[in-house]
Design an enzyme around this catalytic site. Structure first.
Site, PDB file in Angstrom:
ATOM      1  N   TRP A 112       0.351   4.727  -7.490  1.00  0.00           N
ATOM      2  CA  TRP A 112      -0.572   5.724  -6.931  1.00  0.00           C
ATOM      3  C   TRP A 112       0.207   6.948  -6.442  1.00  0.00           C
ATOM      4  CZ3 TRP A 112      -0.874   8.014  -2.135  1.00  0.00           C
ATOM      5  CH2 TRP A 112      -2.030   8.746  -1.864  1.00  0.00           C
ATOM      6  N   HIS A 113       1.416   6.689  -5.913  1.00  0.00           N
ATOM      7  CA  HIS A 113       2.204   7.793  -5.368  1.00  0.00           C
ATOM      8  C   HIS A 113       2.688   8.761  -6.433  1.00  0.00           C
ATOM      9  CE1 HIS A 113       2.293   5.436  -1.654  1.00  0.00           C
ATOM     10  NE2 HIS A 113       2.533   6.578  -1.069  1.00  0.00           N
ATOM     11  N   GLY A 114       2.839   8.297  -7.632  1.00  0.00           N
ATOM     12  CA  GLY A 114       3.298   9.225  -8.671  1.00  0.00           C
ATOM     13  C   GLY A 114       3.513   8.537  -9.994  1.00  0.00           C
TER      14      GLY A 114
END
Lengths: 601, 469
Positions: free
Chosen positions: B319-321
């Protein structure tokens, strides 16, 4: 929504506490701690321990620092040049059978010539080394005291800095003892910080692992005074900023080597200088004039005409800074017989706005907000400039951080104003030129003369900036807006305003040659001055032999520029004298009430 | 329009004045339009995405409520496809296509589209999904007023970088909105000031150190350089993101809305589960409620639990990247959680367990957790796994050298100030209590905050780290 305060006097309102009972989870927690002074004391003990550690850190910081510290460099209080210094490492030398050794390093701080003399136990001083900066080993230290002195001249008239080296026999030297003391301090610090951290974390965790975290309170047991408290806080903040930063309190401790510190120092020194009784000529300018104009030589040449020259030229100073400098040193507009203002193609990047604001800040007052801010091209610059006028502290951010990180070195550097002013006065310029160096503007290729050192080549490369069109336009805008403001200021004053072009550079391929002088300042501005030095006057200086980089004249160029400018000045005024029959001109200078008009010569 | 820019505050003041000068039913329309303007300030093209997502989920919500059986599942699937489709395409297409191309030895340029990531897409997609899930599960009724729903999705304080809000928390606030009490406004002002301090004074100063290390880790070999660089990075991320959240929450309060807490002194966490109770709370509770719980429902056995835990943490990482380094980061945290569970199970009732529960030992637990978290910067910050490997080897001392200590005097002082403030807040809600303090405490505190903001911000507005997510 926001309750207004009742009729109680402000003082009693400020002292009143909100001590009614509270409800809910948050309030319950508050209730537990509301009058829980032990919690506060615990917190205070952490603060005390923390402050002790910080103090220890600050005191031992020079010895503990392992990496370059984040300081003002590269920012708006970037150093332009340092104070003169000389150091020896070690200062206390262990002498073995063949003698001991120390390394001596020196720097005059501004590139002026330096002469290092050494005196052994009161004997006759011997020249040890020379140059504006450098280092040299002294491998012959015996059981004596050696005084290494850095002078600004080889007659030892101007002492800039001094260091004493002592030699002693055998055993661990006191230098080594100093190192071990620092090691002890370092370990004490680490243990102290670890203990404080442990204690702080221990205090934070009295119970089991938390699973909920309360939000902020949503009800208050008594009326709150949001707007009043906020308004009073803003007023107190502006007042405090005024007391610290507008009163001159902080200006007196600005880093003397920062741009702002230098501007503040030279402006204050000029303001405090007693009148010479001669006809005083003020020279403004940026680094091109700081390097290119010698007040010493100008005074020598102008002495026959009873002239005294004073230079406030400073690196990075632009026309708006000149305006405020002039206003500061000459509030009555009658102090100087003439003010020389340079003009020409330059460049002023927008990114340098913080620097321009910071260096002008010591000269600004609350009333300058709109005036000063209007001189900036971008809204961000205008906003920053406006803020800096009201909240002066915002202009000194890097300086304040630097002061807090290096308080001791700041205090030390504040002494020595006289030496700094003196080294400024005796500065002769750089003693090398660019003969044999060529520059191809198409490829950007530089062919260096073999005589140039690596440092000199690097300095030249750094100066080969290809400014953008907007940077050039910004420079022109500043000159077009602020030079007329200086002229307007003196429109009803006896002071003559003299405009002078500045030599553009050693190679015609450089950007300074992109425009004629006419396009820099419109003729309407030029006509309003007492006179303007002809545009081609310094064309003969635009050769590699008179420059040390792409912008700045060297010692030889400095001499020629000064001679030419002063002779032009004397010649023009003498000619004006004879024509105007004493009405307006050279001999009429300093006659109170005389009005300066366009083309009066 | 960054929260730490003058531009934003001009915008906010104008919006607030307009909002309070009209009745709420028009005021929320003002806020909705202002939110769209705020979003379009970044890139006007992507307004289409947010509008599409809003329209689709608005109608799906109503249909979901009125439907049952397999059709209901189909409608939920449509919502998931639309929302995750946008997210997947804009955020992950290039990553997966590039990875596949590398695997199949196809030129990367032939499959990669260089898709521009729309700002805030991860945050508003999760907010939108929470609504459809809640309606699907019958936890809330579908929103009938399209303005209310659009406002929930687009409300500008949370739009770009959270906190991730849930429909059932926020919609009810719209329905029962009333002019905020003085204490709420006061609290909002304190949150805004605290957020600005966190961002401009703390985060941006740590950024200088962390950037100097991570811009070229090879140039700073040794364990000391690596630890100081990673420590500075996580301090930067924490202050940056929690500062953003504080400003967002403060602005929402000033407009009469309440956002959930997103950070609760995460560096005082004692173990991995505790960390995720304190760090990015709205994300960890979102994945707990909408991913972990549904997948774990009805499934028994520790192995299944650990598997789900691991998968969820990998997804949190992703989700962060869109990068393998984030997958590695999620994997690391998944393993940390599982490892802690196993350790906890193995030691329960033993002498180790008793010692670990002693108060004097707690700081050591916190220290160990902190170190484990800082270590994860080796995966979070570098752009490639190769660089991650280099940083990790430096952190673990495999380079056999000490290296430079990169923290400056100023950042060390900031670390201790933040430690003190965290402890005070943890013990007694020191900062929250300021709201109720008398003027003799409040005014000096405000003045101090103003002075610090005036004198100590790092230069220039630096974008928030979480904008890229």
């Amino acid at each position: 929504m926001l309750k207004g305060h009742d009729a109680l006097p402000i003082a009693s309102l400020l002292m009143r506490n909100c001590n009614a009972p509270m409800t809910g989870e948050v309030h319950k927690r508050f209730g537990e701690h509301w009058r829980n002074w032990s919690a506060l004391l615990e917190s205070l003990s952490v603060v005390a321990a923390f402050l002790a550690c910080v103090a220890l850190f600050v005191l031992t910081e020079p010895g503990l620092r392992a990496a370059p510290q984040q300081s003002a460099s590269g920012s708006n209080s970037e150093r332009v040049s340092g104070a003169p210094r000389i150091t020896a490492n070690p200062e206390r030398v262990t002498v073995t059978g063949e003698g001991g050794s120390t390394d001596v390093q020196w720097d005059t701080g501004n590139g002026s010539p330096g002469f290092v003399f050494v005196t052994e136990d009161g004997r006759k001083p011997v020249l040890f080394a020379k140059g504006s900066q450098g280092s040299r080993s002294a491998p012959w230290i015996g059981r004596n005291h050696y005084v290494f002195e850095l002078y600004g001249d080889n007659q030892r008239r101007t002492l800039l800095a001094r260091v004493t080296v002592s030699g002693s026999i055998g055993g661990p030297s006191s230098h080594q003892r100093k190192i071990s003391w620092q090691d002890v301090a370092r370990w004490m610090l680490i243990v102290g910080l670890a203990a404080v951290s442990y204690f702080a974390v221990y205090l934070s965790s009295p119970g089991p692992v938390r699973t909920t975290f309360p939000m902020e309170p949503t009800t208050s047991p008594c009326p709150l005074h949001v707007v009043r408290n906020l308004a009073l806080s803003i007023a107190a903040f502006v007042f405090l900023d005024g007391v610290i930063f507008h009163s001159g309190l902080y200006v007196s401790i600005l880093a003397p080597s920062s741009y702002a510190g230098r501007i503040a120092e030279i402006t204050q020194a000029e303001k405090d200088r007693a009148p010479s009784g001669l006809k005083e000529v003020l020279v403004l300018g940026d680094s091109r004039i700081a390097e290119g104009f010698s007040t010493d030589l100008a005074n020598e040449l102008g002495s026959t005409g009873g002239l005294k020259f004073v230079s406030l030229a400073e690196p990075a100073a632009s026309a708006n800074t000149w305006y405020y400098m002039v206003r500061e040193v000459d509030p009555t507009t009658r102090r100087y017989s003439a003010i020389i203002i340079p003009y020409g193609v330059g460049y002023e990047p927008n990114s340098a706005d913080p620097l321009r604001i910071s260096m002008t800040a010591p000269l600004l007052g609350y009333g300058d907000c709109f005036h000063f801010a209007s001189g900036f091209q971008r809204w961000s610059g205008r906003f920053r400039a406006f803020t800096a006028c009201i909240l002066r502290g915002s202009a000194y951010q890097d300086d304040v951080v630097d002061l807090l990180e290096h308080p001791i070195s700041r205090i030390t550097s504040l002494h020595g104003e006289a030496a700094r002013m003196h080294s400024r006065e005796v500065y002769k310029g750089r003693d090398y030129d660019l003969v044999g160096t060529s520059y191809d503007s198409m490829t950007g290729h530089v062919t260096f003369a073999e005589k140039l050192t690596e440092a000199q080549r690097l300095a030249f490369r750094k100066s080969l900036i290809q400014p953008s069109q907007s940077d050039v336009e910004y420079s022109l805008k500043l000159q077009r807006e602020w030079i007329p403001r200086i002229i307007n200021r003196y429109s009803k004053s006896p002071t003559s305003i003299v405009l002078t072009p500045v030599p553009r550079g050693p190679f015609v391929e450089l950007s300074g040659f992109s425009r004629g002088y006419v396009s820099v300042l419109p003729s309407s501005v030029i006509q309003r001055t007492t006179f303007s030095v002809p545009e081609q006057t310094f064309d003969f200086l635009e050769k590699p032999e008179y420059y040390f980089d792409a912008f700045h004249l060297n010692a030889k160029g400095r001499q020629r520029f000064t001679e030419t400018l002063v002779s032009q000045l004397i010649e023009r005024f003498q000619s004006a004298d004879s024509k105007a029959e004493g009405n307006i001109g050279f001999q009429a200078w300093n006659q109170p009430g005389r009005t300066n008009t366009a083309n009066n010569l | 329009m960054l929260f730490n820019s003058f531009q934003y505050w001009i915008f906010f003041v104008i919006v607030a004045v307009l909002f309070y000068s009209v009745p709420f039913r028009i005021g929320k329309l003002v806020l909705l339009l202002a939110s769209y303007v705020f979003y379009m300030w970044w890139d006007p093209r992507f307004i289409v995405l947010i509008l599409t997502s809003t329209v689709v989920d608005y109608f799906l919500g109503i249909w979901l409520e009125a439907t049952s059986g397999p059709r209901k599942k189909l409608l939920l699937a449509v919502s998931l496809v639309v929302n995750l489709g946008f997210l997947g395409f804009f955020k992950y297409y290039d990553f997966f296509a590039g990875s596949l191309a590398a695997l199949l030895h196809i030129p990367k340029s032939s499959v990669v589209l260089q898709v521009v990531l729309p700002v805030g897409i991860s945050f508003y997609t999760f907010a939108s999904l929470s609504y459809t899930f809640d309606v699907y599960w019958g936890k809330m009724k579908a929103v009938r007023n399209p303005i209310d729903y659009a406002f929930f999705i687009a409300f500008f304080p949370h739009l770009i970088a959270g906190p991730i809000i849930r429909a059932r928390q926020f919609i009810s606030q719209i329905w029962s909105w009333r002019t905020p009490a003085a204490i709420v406004v006061q609290s909002g002002i304190i949150l805004v000031l605290s957020g600005l301090l966190k961002k401009m004074v703390f985060a941006d100063r740590f950024a200088v150190v962390s950037d100097s290390y991570f811009n070229d880790p090879m140039a700073h070999p040794g364990w000391l350089a690596a630890w100081s660089g990673c420590l500075a990075f996580f301090m930067q991320v924490f202050f940056d993101f929690s500062g953003y959240t504080d400003i967002a929450r403060g602005c929402a309060k000033l407009l009469g809305f309440e956002f959930p807490l997103n950070f609760a002194r995460p560096f005082l966490a004692r173990n991995p589960p505790d960390l995720w109770q304190r760090w990015h709370i709205t994300l960890s509770t979102w994945v707990r409620d909408y991913v972990f719980m549904p997948f774990s429902r009805g499934k028994k056995g520790r192995l299944m639990l650990y598997r789900n835990m691991f998968v969820v943490m990998v997804l949190v990482g992703l989700w962060h990247g869109a990068n393998w380094t984030f997958v590695a980061w999620g994997t690391y945290h998944g393993l940390l959680l599982i490892g802690y569970r196993l350790f906890d199970r193995a030691t329960v009732g033993t002498a180790i367990d008793r010692v670990m529960k002693q108060r004097w030992f707690v700081p050591f637990s916190i220290g160990a957790m902190f170190a484990a978290f800082v270590l994860s910067a080796a995966f979070f910050r570098p752009k490639t796994l190769q660089t991650s490997g280099h940083v990790l080897s430096a952190l673990l001392g495999f380079q056999h050298m000490t290296g430079e200590f990169l923290l400056t005097t100023g950042t060390i002082v900031l670390i201790f100030i933040s430690l003190f403030l965290a402890v005070a807040q943890e013990r007694s809600q020191f900062i929250d209590r300021l709201v109720l303090q008398p003027a003799r405490v409040q005014i000096p505190a405000y003045v101090l905050a103003f002075l610090v903001l005036e004198l100590f911000p790092a230069t220039g507005p630096v974008p928030f780290v979480y904008f890229q997510f």
